[in-house]
Design an enzyme around this catalytic site. Structure first.
Site, PDB file in Angstrom:
ATOM      1  CE  LYS A  12      -4.453   0.771   0.765  1.00  0.00           C
ATOM      2  NZ  LYS A  12      -5.652   0.267   0.107  1.00  0.00           N
ATOM      3  CB  THR A  72      -3.398  -3.112   0.102  1.00  0.00           C
ATOM      4  OG1 THR A  72      -4.562  -2.874  -0.336  1.00  0.00           O
ATOM      5  CG2 THR A  72      -2.704  -4.189  -0.683  1.00  0.00           C
ATOM      6  CG  PHE A 183      30.215  23.478 -15.898  1.00  0.00           C
ATOM      7  CD1 PHE A 183      30.611  22.226 -15.142  1.00  0.00           C
ATOM      8  CD2 PHE A 183      29.586  23.422 -17.056  1.00  0.00           C
ATOM      9  CE1 PHE A 183      30.797  21.092 -15.768  1.00  0.00           C
ATOM     10  CE2 PHE A 183      29.554  21.953 -17.798  1.00  0.00           C
ATOM     11  CZ  PHE A 183      30.068  20.863 -17.159  1.00  0.00           C
ATOM     12  CB  ILE A 248      26.248  19.450  -9.816  1.00  0.00           C
ATOM     13  CG1 ILE A 248      25.513  20.768 -10.060  1.00  0.00           C
ATOM     14  CG2 ILE A 248      25.201  18.873  -8.836  1.00  0.00           C
ATOM     15  CD1 ILE A 248      24.292  20.684 -10.923  1.00  0.00           C
ATOM     16  CD  GLN A 249      29.175  16.566 -12.848  1.00  0.00           C
ATOM     17  OE1 GLN A 249      29.124  17.570 -12.508  1.00  0.00           O
ATOM     18  NE2 GLN A 249      29.108  15.846 -14.076  1.00  0.00           N
TER      19      GLN A 249
HETATM   20  O1  LIG Z   1      27.842  21.074 -12.717  1.00  0.00           O
HETATM   21  C1  LIG Z   1      27.376  20.777 -13.897  1.00  0.00           C
HETATM   22  N1  LIG Z   1      27.931  19.314 -14.215  1.00  0.00           N
HETATM   23  C2  LIG Z   1      27.643  18.956 -15.595  1.00  0.00           C
HETATM   24  O2  LIG Z   1      27.921  17.866 -16.087  1.00  0.00           O
HETATM   25  C3  LIG Z   1      26.999  20.054 -16.842  1.00  0.00           C
HETATM   26  N2  LIG Z   1      26.715  19.792 -17.848  1.00  0.00           N
HETATM   27  C4  LIG Z   1      26.289  20.915 -18.298  1.00  0.00           C
HETATM   28  O3  LIG Z   1      25.610  21.277 -19.372  1.00  0.00           O
HETATM   29  N3  LIG Z   1      26.097  21.604 -17.014  1.00  0.00           N
HETATM   30  C5  LIG Z   1      26.604  21.098 -16.186  1.00  0.00           C
HETATM   31  N4  LIG Z   1      26.913  21.406 -14.687  1.00  0.00           N
END
Ligand SMILES: O=c1[nH]c(=O)c2[nH]c(=O)[nH]c2[nH]1
Length: 325
Positions: A12, A72, A183, A248-249
């Site tokens: 559920k 459920t 970036f 961001i990675q």
């Molecule tokens: O932080 C980012 N990682 C990416 O892999 C990526 N690719 C993208 O187009 N913008 C960004 N920004």
């Protein structure tokens, strides 16, 4: 063929169970990045999904034999009534208590999974009888921002019950940092239209889960080793503020390292992030540092990564790129 190979399960979703005056969560260790000291639990509002499995249910699928089927609808009642019986103070503790209770009640169930969201109701302030403004103990404001999550999977075993998986987390934290993010350096070829950016606004959606070195510490019975999602959220905003992000990675890696450093009871932290960075519309506004942005076009980028304790052993924190405020 066993039921696990058949993917057999049923359950559920969206079971709403709201408890007033649950035991407060008190005595957590405070951290410098957060004002959080505990939860009053005057309102403890949950949305739970239960999934059960076991070979005993095979004939309900193959023969329409309902003799062993727990409706459920009954599962929903079971969860709601167990919220009235739970005497701990955390979502993790409630899920653990209820998963064990399911296995106790129905001996033919082999596995129970409970996934829970703690719905967010924020404090409000009110003038009290003596005309002082105080935190209201009666009125709360529902928030549709980030919220706590937890997950437990419990399996029946010869020894009793085995905890197969347990996670705690924070869902849908949406953060914008208006500058201090670059970036650049990515592949440039015939498909590249994105310019390098040395200072972009970064709008990220974060959902993360963490696990404990010792699973029982997730239950909150010993608040000194319990990690509150509110503290994780405040640590994240603080690290985001301080970090000159390269991507961001890298941001989620830095966040994971800081979370594991700050909370020694955790084993690992897993991220799902999304990039919702705004598009630039007006770059130069006379006599102003400001710009105008709009929502990005629909496709969004995403990342997933698990940071483990070995990562912070390998790389002392000072070496992780920081240094902007
Ligand atoms: O932080 C980012 N990682 C990416 O892999 C990526 N690719 C993208 O187009 N913008 C960004 N920004």
């Amino acid at each position: 063929m066993g039921e696990s190979e058949r993917g057999l399960s049923y359950g559920k979703g969206n079971v709403l169970a709201y408890r007033t005056y649950l035991k407060p969560l008190a005595g957590v260790l405070t951290i410098p990045e957060s004002d959080f000291t505990g939860r009053s639990n005057i309102l403890f509002a949950t949305n739970i999904q239960v999934t059960i499995g076991g070979g005993a249910f095979l004939s309900s699928f193959t023969e329409g034999d309902n003799s062993l089927v727990v409706a459920t609808d009954s599962m929903k009642n079971f969860i709601q009534r167990h919220l009235g019986l739970y005497d701990g103070a955390t979502l993790e503790g409630f899920l653990d208590f209820t998963a064990r209770a399911f296995l106790d009640q129905y001996p033919h169930i082999s596995t129970v999974e409970l996934a829970g969201n703690l719905l967010s109701f924020e404090n409000t302030s009110a003038l009290t009888g003596d005309k002082a403004r105080e935190e209201s103990s009666l009125v709360f404001k529902q928030s549709h921002n980030d919220h706590s999550t937890a997950f437990v999977k419990m399996e029946r075993s010869t020894l009793g019950y085995t905890l197969v998986n347990q996670k705690s987390g924070l869902k849908n934290l949406e953060l914008i940092k208006v500058q201090g993010n670059s970036f650049s350096g990515f592949i440039r070829d015939e498909y590249t239209t994105l310019p390098e950016d040395s200072n972009r606004p970064l709008f990220v959606y974060l959902t993360l889960d963490w696990t404990y070195e010792h699973e029982h510490e997730a239950l909150g019975d010993n608040p000194k080793v319990y990690v509150a999602s509110e503290q994780v959220r405040d640590l994240i905003t603080s690290v985001f503020h301080q970090t000159k992000t390269k991507s961001i990675q890298h941001l989620i890696y830095v966040l994971g390292c800081e979370i594991l450093t700050r909370f020694p009871s955790l084993r690992d932290v897993s991220f799902q992030s999304q990039n919702h960075t705004w598009d630039l519309i007006v770059e130069d506004i006379p006599d102003s540092d400001g710009k105008v942005f709009t929502e990005p076009r629909p496709p969004y980028g995403f990342q997933t990564f698990t940071v483990k304790r070995d990562d912070i052993m390998a790389e002392p924190l000072e070496q992780i790129a920081k240094g902007q405020s």
